[in-house]
Design a protein around this motif. Structure first.
Motif, short mmCIF file in Angstrom:
data_model
loop_
_atom_site.label_atom_id
_atom_site.label_comp_id
_atom_site.label_asym_id
_atom_site.label_seq_id
_atom_site.Cartn_x
_atom_site.Cartn_y
_atom_site.Cartn_z
N HIS A 54 1.00 -1.26 0.32
CA HIS A 54 -0.55 -0.06 -0.33
C HIS A 54 0.91 1.31 -0.04
O HIS A 54 1.38 2.00 0.76
CB HIS A 54 -1.27 0.06 0.54
CG HIS A 54 -2.07 1.10 1.56
ND1 HIS A 54 -2.87 1.14 0.42
CD2 HIS A 54 -1.65 2.54 1.99
CE1 HIS A 54 -3.93 2.05 0.72
NE2 HIS A 54 -3.54 3.44 1.36
N GLU A 55 0.58 2.05 -0.50
CA GLU A 55 1.38 3.05 -1.25
C GLU A 55 3.31 2.97 -0.75
O GLU A 55 3.28 4.15 0.12
CB GLU A 55 0.95 4.14 -0.07
CG GLU A 55 -0.36 4.38 -0.63
CD GLU A 55 -1.21 5.63 -0.16
OE1 GLU A 55 -1.10 6.08 1.01
OE2 GLU A 55 -2.53 5.58 -0.69
N GLY A 56 3.86 2.01 -1.47
CA GLY A 56 5.40 1.85 -1.29
C GLY A 56 5.44 1.94 0.03
O GLY A 56 6.75 1.29 -0.38
N ARG A 93 9.72 -1.35 2.73
CA ARG A 93 9.83 -0.70 1.84
C ARG A 93 10.82 -2.12 1.02
O ARG A 93 10.56 -1.50 -0.34
CB ARG A 93 10.23 0.66 1.68
CG ARG A 93 9.68 1.60 2.15
CD ARG A 93 10.16 3.11 2.12
NE ARG A 93 9.32 3.87 2.47
CZ ARG A 93 8.03 4.16 1.74
NH1 ARG A 93 8.64 4.34 0.47
NH2 ARG A 93 7.63 4.74 1.97
N TYR A 129 -7.21 -4.12 0.94
CA TYR A 129 -8.15 -2.78 1.06
C TYR A 129 -8.74 -2.81 -0.55
O TYR A 129 -8.25 -3.45 -0.94
CB TYR A 129 -5.86 -2.13 0.26
CG TYR A 129 -7.05 -0.57 0.29
CD1 TYR A 129 -7.40 0.41 1.58
CD2 TYR A 129 -7.02 0.53 -0.80
CE1 TYR A 129 -7.87 1.62 1.15
CE2 TYR A 129 -7.39 1.31 -1.16
CZ TYR A 129 -7.70 1.96 -0.26
OH TYR A 129 -7.83 3.25 0.22
N LYS A 131 -10.40 0.21 -2.28
CA LYS A 131 -10.87 0.99 -2.79
C LYS A 131 -11.80 1.69 -2.78
O LYS A 131 -12.04 3.06 -2.28
CB LYS A 131 -10.36 1.53 -3.81
CG LYS A 131 -8.58 0.89 -4.64
CD LYS A 131 -8.35 1.11 -6.04
CE LYS A 131 -7.28 0.50 -6.03
NZ LYS A 131 -6.69 0.31 -7.57
#
Ligand code: GAL
Length: 343
Positions: A54-56, A93, A129, A131
Motif C-alpha cells: 500500500h502506497e510504497g 519498503r 484494501y 478502494k
C-alpha cells in the motif's frame, strides 16, 4: 590511535563523534529457515501470514505466536498450540528489513467466550484494501482449541498499521472454513479461498463489494482432494493457486493449479518446488504469494516451516517464483535477493 580518557568518553559519544549503539544489522538477502530479525533486532513473529502493498510500503501480517507450545491433555491428535496473542504487523519498503508496527488485532483476555480469547485459535490472517470504502479488511481463520468451530473472522481498520476492529465470525456460505486466504482481482472484486467440508474441498467465494461478507456466489473446487494453505496469484491473465496437502503441522508435497477464470475450473499442474526436500516443500507449508512491485512477472512464495513443539520459533521460507516459457518453478535457495529477477 586516538586515546580518549575514560571520563571524556560520554562527552565524545554525546557529540556524535562515536556511534552510541550499533544499529540492528541490515538484512541484505533472504535466508529461508534462518532466524529473521526485525529492525529492532527481534525475531519476526508473523506466522501463517500475508502481505499487503500500500502506497510504497509492504505490510506483513501474521499470527503473533508467543510463549510455550502445549499439547492439550484432551488432545486426540497433534493440535499443538500457543495461546492467542493476536495478529502482528510489520512494514517494509524492500521486503528484507521489517519494522514491527505492533499487534494490530490483539487477543481479548477478559471474555472467555470471545473468538479472540487466548484459549482459542487464530490463524492465517490476510489483509486486503478496499478502494471504494477506503478500509483495510482482515480475514482470518477463527477456531476453538479443538478445531471444531471452523469459522472465518473479519476485522477492519482505517490504516494498514491498525488498530483493527473485530466484527465477528461466521461460517461463510454456511460451511466450515479453516485454512484460508483472500485475493483481490484487477477489477476490484475480492475472493476468499477456504478449505471446507472437513478440509476436503476448497471453496472460492466472491465477497460483497465492501469485502466484509460472502456475496453468496461460490464454487467448490479440488473436491475431496484435501488441499490446504491456499496462496493465490495472477500471471499473464491466468490465476494460480499454490497449496499443501492436509497433514497438520507436518510438511507434505505442494501443488500448483491454474484456472482461466478465478471461480474455476481449476487444473492441477504439479509440484513447482525444486531442489533438496522439494517433495516436502522444504519442510514448510505455503501461506501467501506476493508480487514484487516494480518488477515484471516477479513473485515471492511465502511458506512457514512449522516447529510444532515450539510454534513461536517456526521459521519463514521465502523463495523466488521463477517463470520461464510459461513454466513456474519455486527453486530452493539458501540465500538470495531480488536481483535474481533481473537475470
Ligand atoms: C495445518 C494448517 C495450519 C494449522 C495446523 C494445525 O494443516 O495449515 O494452519 O491449522 O494444521 O494442526
Amino acid at each position: 590511535m586516538v586515546y580518549i580518557a575514560k571520563f571524556l568518553l560520554p562527552v565524545v559519544m554525546f557529540m556524535g563523534l562515536l556511534p552510541i549503539q550499533a544499529q540492528a544489522q541490515k538484512n541484505t538477502s533472504f535466508m529461508p529457515g534462518e532466524v529473521w530479525k526485525d529492525t529492532d533486532g527481534n525475531p519476526i513473529n508473523a506466522h501463517g501470514g500475508g502481505v499487503l502493498y500500500h502506497e510504497g510500503t509492504y505490510y506483513w501480517y501474521g499470527e503473533y505466536k508467543k510463549g510455550k507450545t502445549i499439547l492439550p491433555e484432551w488432545a486426540t491428535w497433534e493440535c499443538y498450540r500457543t495461546d492467542v496473542t493476536g495478529v502482528g504487523c510489520y512494514s517494509s519498503r524492500d521486503l528484507l528489513n521489517w519494522k514491527f508496527e505492533g499487534i494490530v488485532l490483539p487477543a481479548v483476555k477478559d471474555d472467555p467466550n470471545h473468538d479472540l480469547h487466548p484459549s482459542k485459535v487464530l490463524e492465517r490472517p490476510k489483509v486486503i484494501y478496499n478502494k471504494k470504502t477506503g478500509k483495510f479488511v482482515m480475514w482470518a481463520h477463527v477456531e476453538s482449541a479443538d478445531y471444531s468451530k471452523a469459522c472465518a473472522g473479519v476485522a477492519v481498520s482505517d490504516s494498514p498499521a491498525g488498530p483493527f476492529t473485530y466484527l465477528g465470525s461466521f461460517r461463510p456460505n454456511d460451511v466450515m472454513s479453516r485454512d484460508q486466504t483472500v485475493f483481490v482481482d484487477d477489477d476490484g472484486r475480492a475472493y476468499q479461498f477456504y478449505s471446507s467440508e472437513n478440509n476436503e474441498t476448497m471453496y472460492i467465494s466472491l465477497l460483497t463489494d465492501d469485502y466484509l461478507k460472502p456475496s453468496g456466489r461460490f464454487t467448490r473446487n479440488f473436491i475431496k482432494e484435501s488441499r490446504e494453505a491456499p496462496a493465490v496469484f495472477k500471471y499473464n491473465g491466468k490465476y494460480y493457486m499454490l497449496s499443501s496437502g492436509c497433514t497438520g503441522w507436518d510438511p507434505n508435497i505442494a501443488e500448483i493449479a491454474v484456472a482461466d477464470s478465478i471461480m474455476g475450473t481449476w487444473k492441477t499442474i504439479g509440484n513447482p518446488c525444486t531442489g533438496p526436500d522439494a517433495d516436502k516443500t522444504f519442510y514448510a507449508q505455503s501461506t501467501y504469494m506476493q508480487p514484487i512491485i516494480g518488477k515484471k512477472d516477479a513473485y515471492i512464495a511465502m511458506f512457514d516451516r512449522w516447529k510444532k513443539k515450539d510454534l513461536e520459533d517456526s521459521r519463514y521460507v521465502w523463495l523466488p517464483v521463477l517463470i520461464k516459457n510459461g513454466a513456474i518453478t519455486i527453486p530452493w535457495h539458501e540465500k538470495w535477493n531480488l536481483e535474481i529477477f533481473d537475470k
